[in-house]
Design an enzyme around this catalytic site. Structure first.
Site, PDB file in Angstrom:
ATOM      1  N   SER A 133      -8.467  -0.720  -5.332  1.00  0.00           N
ATOM      2  CA  SER A 133      -8.754  -0.321  -3.953  1.00  0.00           C
ATOM      3  C   SER A 133     -10.262  -0.137  -3.763  1.00  0.00           C
ATOM      4  O   SER A 133     -11.018  -1.083  -3.893  1.00  0.00           O
ATOM      5  CB  SER A 133      -7.975   0.943  -3.604  1.00  0.00           C
ATOM      6  OG  SER A 133      -7.205   0.753  -2.450  1.00  0.00           O
ATOM      7  N   LYS A 185       0.863  -1.189   0.000  1.00  0.00           N
ATOM      8  CA  LYS A 185       0.000   0.000   0.000  1.00  0.00           C
ATOM      9  C   LYS A 185       0.895   1.234   0.000  1.00  0.00           C
ATOM     10  O   LYS A 185       1.209   1.824   1.042  1.00  0.00           O
ATOM     11  CB  LYS A 185      -0.926  -0.010   1.220  1.00  0.00           C
ATOM     12  CG  LYS A 185      -2.164   0.863   0.992  1.00  0.00           C
ATOM     13  CD  LYS A 185      -2.992   0.340  -0.157  1.00  0.00           C
ATOM     14  CE  LYS A 185      -4.177   1.211  -0.464  1.00  0.00           C
ATOM     15  NZ  LYS A 185      -4.886   0.809  -1.673  1.00  0.00           N
TER      16      LYS A 185
END
Length: 622
Positions: free
Chosen positions: A413, A212
């Site tokens: 996402s 991430k």
């Protein structure tokens, strides 16, 4: 006393003149708005909704694309066109966005239109689009060419995006002084750690996911090895897909099309640095011709228009195919989620959680709608808004309406979060998806203020209430944030596991914020099939057992007043003299633009819990 009275009279007189001036300004401004409203309303109702065109027996459809190809334009095209041509002038360059599906539909209609005998690609103002969008347009161009109608393309120069579409032409010409700019793909991101350290800004970062990388700009001054490896994988796949498609169109191998930087330099040294000659020798183009030579060839093919003093043609912006009667009631709702996902109503270029949820609800409550297609082209955004959309999709699914997700260039996402209720997910091979991870960022400036002698103090009934960007975060707040981030990630993992019929442990292995191409996502079980929007429509028809499909595009049109002022502002900017534009700090403005897109640096994303499922770096390719 008389002198004092004169002073008072002068002051009152001056005030009265000021009041009159302000009153006249307000009245004049109001009158101007009424005039603009009248012009807009007159144009809307005095013109046929179908653009007029001269019908010729031999006529070319010119794809003179201006700007970018997008899933869904942020402004109403009809009003933009009206204001651009009739109010702001015919030369006003306001067409910055081209609707992907409208463009493809026009090309497909032209294929069966007897008055259109060919297509001319005029791409000098075309700024590009994501690869799945370009591929979908290319598919329509291939269908057009297969019908026996030729496609011509000419350019003084071709960028990579322009050349992608131009490669579908049967006749591809380049200026003798031109170039085909094939250079590969790269990503470049801004990193702020050193700056934040100098400004004494404290960045409190909360995340789950090795890959991430959205928060790395706050923690590092360069890419982490994990982020570098992940980005290298997907960008290499995108570049190989580009070369594969374009080389096949030009009947070359990928190696022949792009032999590498050193081989290109060697070839250019041998021919004296002539880029056009190199393109011809490498068979990237069919010939080197001037504009006059190309116009002469097109005139022989399509005829000469004495009034326009050019070959017979109609612009893609003015073209309308002969109308076909269609009395079918829409039975498939298409909802487009294009842009970053934000809380509240939609705004230009962004997905609003409230707006999209309301559109899904409208489709759910419409008895004529039997199935919903969600077209996703989003890097994600607010967790709260993503969940709001997902919940409404689940309600539609429970109401017996199948959900098909069609992924565009980006569905990562939060874009994948809202895809989890789907009965079937279709992605392009070059879609960027996955990035299953959560993060949060809170910046505080207590050290910055302290360095200039400013301090914050006060009282609170609980450490959880003592939150301010001017004070250090209490340890309890830090713990609370990390707990909520971890909880959000587990919820994300569980949603995906349930949707894809896998265990949370299996999803965690391919999660951790890792970005995948559609091809990899198919292998990892994150999507069901590779394809485009046409495949999604076919799947929707199959799931709902429909004899015939009739699409209903559910969308929120912007108010014409908002569009009016937006277009006026755009026109004013477009009309700045080039000399003035040259003095503007473009590099600085680009830096600020990128910085403003970084969640946490400027608190504009609006998630009430500061939690984001956002792939910031996805698709930032140049």
């Amino acid at each position: 006393m008389r002198t004092a009275w004169r002073i008072i009279v002068r002051v009152l007189s001056g005030l009265w003149r000021i009041i009159n001036f302000v009153r006249e300004c307000i009245l004049n401004l109001f009158l101007l708005v009424l005039i603009l409203c009248g012009i807009a309303i007159w144009g809307l109702f005095s013109h046929d909704s179908t653009p007029t065109r001269t019908v010729n027996t031999t006529q070319a459809l010119v794809l003179n694309l201006d700007g970018v190809i997008v899933e869904q334009p942020s402004q109403d095209k009809k009003i933009s066109k009206l204001l651009g041509q009739e109010f702001l002038g015919a030369n006003s360059k306001l067409r910055q966005e081209n609707a992907l599906f409208e463009l493809v539909d026009s090309i497909r209609q032209a294929k069966n239109d007897k008055s259109i005998t060919g297509i001319v690609l005029d791409l000098h103002n075309f700024a590009g689009g994501d690869q799945p969008a370009l591929n979908y347009v290319g598919k329509a161009l291939k269908e057009f060419s297969a019908s026996g109608k030729p496609i011509y393309a000419y350019g003084d120069n071709f960028t990579q995006a322009q050349y992608y579409l131009a490669s579908y032409a049967n006749h591809l010409y380049l200026s003798p002084q031109g170039a085909v700019d094939l250079h590969g793909m790269a990503t470049n991101n801004l990193y702020f750690k050193a700056l934040l350290d100098k400004l004494k800004v404290s960045s409190h970062v909360f995340r789950v996911g090795t890959y991430k990388s959205a928060v790395e700009p706050f923690l590092r001054d360069d890419m982490s090895p994990a982020a570098r490896d992940a980005d290298t994988r997907w960008i290499t796949q995108l570049w190989q897909s580009y070369l594969s498609t374009v080389s096949a169109n030009r009947h070359l191998t990928p190696q022949q099309l792009f032999p590498g930087a050193d081989a290109i330099i060697t070839a250019l040294k041998a021919n004296g640095g002539d880029m056009a000659k190199y393109a011809l020798e490498a068979r990237m183009v069919d010939g080197l011709k001037s504009r006059a030579d190309v116009e002469q060839e097109l005139s022989k093919k399509f005829g000469w228009d004495t009034r326009q003093k050019s070959f017979k043609q109609v612009s893609i912006y003015d073209y309308s195919a002969p109308a076909k009667a269609n009395n079918d009631k829409p039975n498939v709702a298409v909802i487009v989620a294009n842009g970053a996902i934000m809380d509240g109503p939609a705004s230009d270029g962004n997905v609003g959680g409230e707006t999209t949820a309301q559109q899904i609800r409208e489709a759910r409550l419409d008895p004529a709608i039997k199935v919903i297609i969600l077209r996703v082209n989003s890097p994600g955004g607010s967790v709260t808004a993503s969940e709001q959309i997902r919940e409404e999709l689940m309600a539609a699914k429970k109401a017996g309406k199948p959900i098909v997700v069609s992924m565009g260039g980006l569905a990562a996402s939060g874009g994948y979060w809202i895809s989890t209720p789907a009965d079937y997910i279709i992605a392009s091979p070059t879609t960027l998806t996955g990035s299953i991870g959560i993060f949060g960022v809170i910046n505080t400036v207590e050290n910055t203020l302290s360095s200039v002698g400013v301090h914050t103090d006060g009282v609170s009934t609980s450490p959880l209430a003592d939150i301010s960007m001017t004070k250090a975060l209490p340890d309890q707040v830090t713990q609370l944030m990390q707990l909520t981030i971890e909880n959000g990630y587990r919820h994300f993992i569980d949603l995906v596991a349930q949707s894809r019929h896998k265990t949370p442990e299996q999803i965690n292995e391919i999660g951790q914020g890792h970005v995948w191409t559609g091809e990899d996502a198919k292998q990892n079980g994150l999507v069901d099939a590779l394809g485009d929007f046409d495949d999604a429509v076919n799947k929707a028809q199959s799931l709902a057992l429909l004899q015939k499909v009739s699409l209903k595009w559910v969308q929120q049109d912007p108010s014409w007043m908002d569009t009016l002022f937006s277009q006026m502002q755009a026109s004013a900017s477009a009309r700045l003299p080039d000399q003035v534009k040259a003095w503007l700090p473009t590099p600085l403005s680009e830096v600020m633009s990128k910085a403003q897109q970084q969640p946490g640096l400027f608190n504009q994303q609006g998630d009430p819990q500061n939690r984001y499922a956002w792939c910031v770096n996805c698709g930032v390719v140049n």
